[in-house]
Design an enzyme around this catalytic site. Sequence first.
Site, PDB file in Angstrom:
ATOM      1  N   GLY A 185     -14.908 156.698  -9.893  1.00 55.60           N
ATOM      2  CA  GLY A 185     -14.771 157.426 -11.165  1.00 55.60           C
ATOM      3  C   GLY A 185     -13.482 157.064 -11.890  1.00 55.60           C
ATOM      4  N   LEU A 186     -13.314 157.669 -13.073  1.00 56.27           N
ATOM      5  CA  LEU A 186     -12.145 157.359 -13.904  1.00 56.27           C
ATOM      6  C   LEU A 186     -10.841 157.755 -13.202  1.00 56.27           C
ATOM      7  CD1 LEU A 186     -11.545 156.273 -16.746  1.00 56.27           C
ATOM      8  CD2 LEU A 186     -11.657 158.618 -17.595  1.00 56.27           C
ATOM      9  N   VAL A 187     -10.808 158.967 -12.652  1.00 55.51           N
ATOM     10  CA  VAL A 187      -9.582 159.447 -11.996  1.00 55.51           C
ATOM     11  C   VAL A 187      -9.398 158.761 -10.638  1.00 55.51           C
ATOM     12  CG1 VAL A 187      -8.400 161.485 -11.066  1.00 55.51           C
ATOM     13  CG2 VAL A 187      -9.593 161.641 -13.254  1.00 55.51           C
ATOM     14  N   LYS A 239     -25.286 157.143  -4.834  1.00 57.45           N
ATOM     15  CA  LYS A 239     -25.557 156.187  -5.922  1.00 57.45           C
ATOM     16  C   LYS A 239     -24.556 155.018  -5.924  1.00 57.45           C
ATOM     17  CE  LYS A 239     -24.904 157.154 -10.293  1.00 57.45           C
ATOM     18  NZ  LYS A 239     -24.432 158.152 -11.128  1.00 57.45           N
ATOM     19  N   SER A 240     -23.297 155.315  -5.597  1.00 56.89           N
ATOM     20  CA  SER A 240     -22.263 154.270  -5.645  1.00 56.89           C
ATOM     21  C   SER A 240     -21.973 153.669  -4.268  1.00 56.89           C
ATOM     22  CB  SER A 240     -20.954 154.845  -6.201  1.00 56.89           C
ATOM     23  OG  SER A 240     -21.155 155.361  -7.476  1.00 56.89           O
ATOM     24  N   CYS A 250      -5.529 169.203 -16.396  1.00 55.95           N
ATOM     25  CA  CYS A 250      -4.628 168.269 -17.090  1.00 55.95           C
ATOM     26  C   CYS A 250      -3.829 168.923 -18.217  1.00 55.95           C
ATOM     27  CB  CYS A 250      -5.423 167.094 -17.637  1.00 55.95           C
ATOM     28  SG  CYS A 250      -6.984 167.564 -18.398  1.00 55.95           S
ATOM     29  N   HIS A 254      -3.471 163.831 -23.756  1.00 55.50           N
ATOM     30  CA  HIS A 254      -3.630 165.120 -24.433  1.00 55.50           C
ATOM     31  C   HIS A 254      -2.332 165.455 -25.175  1.00 55.50           C
ATOM     32  CE1 HIS A 254      -7.313 165.579 -22.389  1.00 55.50           C
ATOM     33  NE2 HIS A 254      -6.989 166.445 -21.455  1.00 55.50           N
ATOM     34  N   ASN A 259      -3.337 162.126 -19.832  1.00 57.73           N
ATOM     35  CA  ASN A 259      -4.106 163.126 -19.078  1.00 57.73           C
ATOM     36  C   ASN A 259      -4.745 162.564 -17.822  1.00 57.73           C
ATOM     37  OD1 ASN A 259      -5.739 161.751 -21.139  1.00 57.73           O
ATOM     38  ND2 ASN A 259      -7.434 162.969 -20.361  1.00 57.73           N
TER      39      ASN A 259
END
Length: 336
Positions: free
Chosen positions: A12-14, A39-40, A130, A237, A310
Amino acid sequence: MQYDVAVVGATGLVGTKMLEILTEKNFPVRNLYMYASKKSAGKEVEYKGKSYKVIELKKENILDKDIDIALFSAGGDTSLEFAKYFVEIGAVVIDNSSAWRMDKEVPLVVPEVNPEALKDHNGIIANPNCSTIQAMPVLKALSDRYGLERVVYSTYQAVAGAGIQGIMDLQNGLKGEKPKKFQYDIAGNLIPQIDTFLDNGYTKEEMKMVNETRKILSLPELRVTATCVRVPVETSHSESVNVELKSDFDLKEVFELLSNTEGVVVEDDTANLKYPMPLYVAGKDPVYVGRIRRDYSNKNTLNLWIVSDNIRKGAALNAVQIAEKLAEMGLLEGAE
Ligand code: 2RA
């Protein structure tokens, strides 16, 4: 000391940013385990030039390992289901979801603000939201010096807060495509709703800011209110923060105080049009504060503009800093 580390939600992104930050900081990783959903699973993820196969997150794939730290960023339901197995094998879980943030048994930590809370952990430590994290170093410094009476947050939150799909909605929206993640167009628009609405008319995101601020600063009665808005900015942010203090202040002293606060950079030179902006703060570690000025409409009150990446300080960096602080405080098991 070296540590066996798991990243849960590694694709994921984080999760990806956590791996990047572990690399940048040269965190003493001995063995690394990348977990993600079915899935991954099987995908290859790189860390320091080496390829790791993503492991499916399931009980039997956890209980057969010896892990010291598990950095979680896979959503609240995943944390609620799987964190306990990491705790069972003796790992400390640092969780980026909202699952345990308000649990009395779980410390909610910004390492430069309330590191002492880490001593009370029972295997799980929560990483704050965040938009809350970035205000904390600034508010803590003001609280210690002048006392806090009331905080009014108005946020301008980047699409990266909604994950990769949030970024896609902005990028595709700029090309005229319809959004998939957000309920409305975000390109050329503002959405005054982050997360779902509660009975009191606030969104969950807004109440997270209220409740987490009180918990982190150990000020359960602090008057706090928030309005959270999604803006067409990719990362970082921004927040307008109106802070009523218990005692009066000298503005020069506030500049000095914040300039000497760990993790905070004062960028405020209006004569030269200098103030923090999300585009230029993205990719940086500190919390930036500018537009520091007296609110003439109310006694003992300051207006501030706080901007931070963020995905870094608001998520992955804060989580890795918690791990570093645990190690520094001798609260982590590792191997020589
Ligand atoms: C957001 N605060 O910006 C959320 C992410 N945790 O959507």
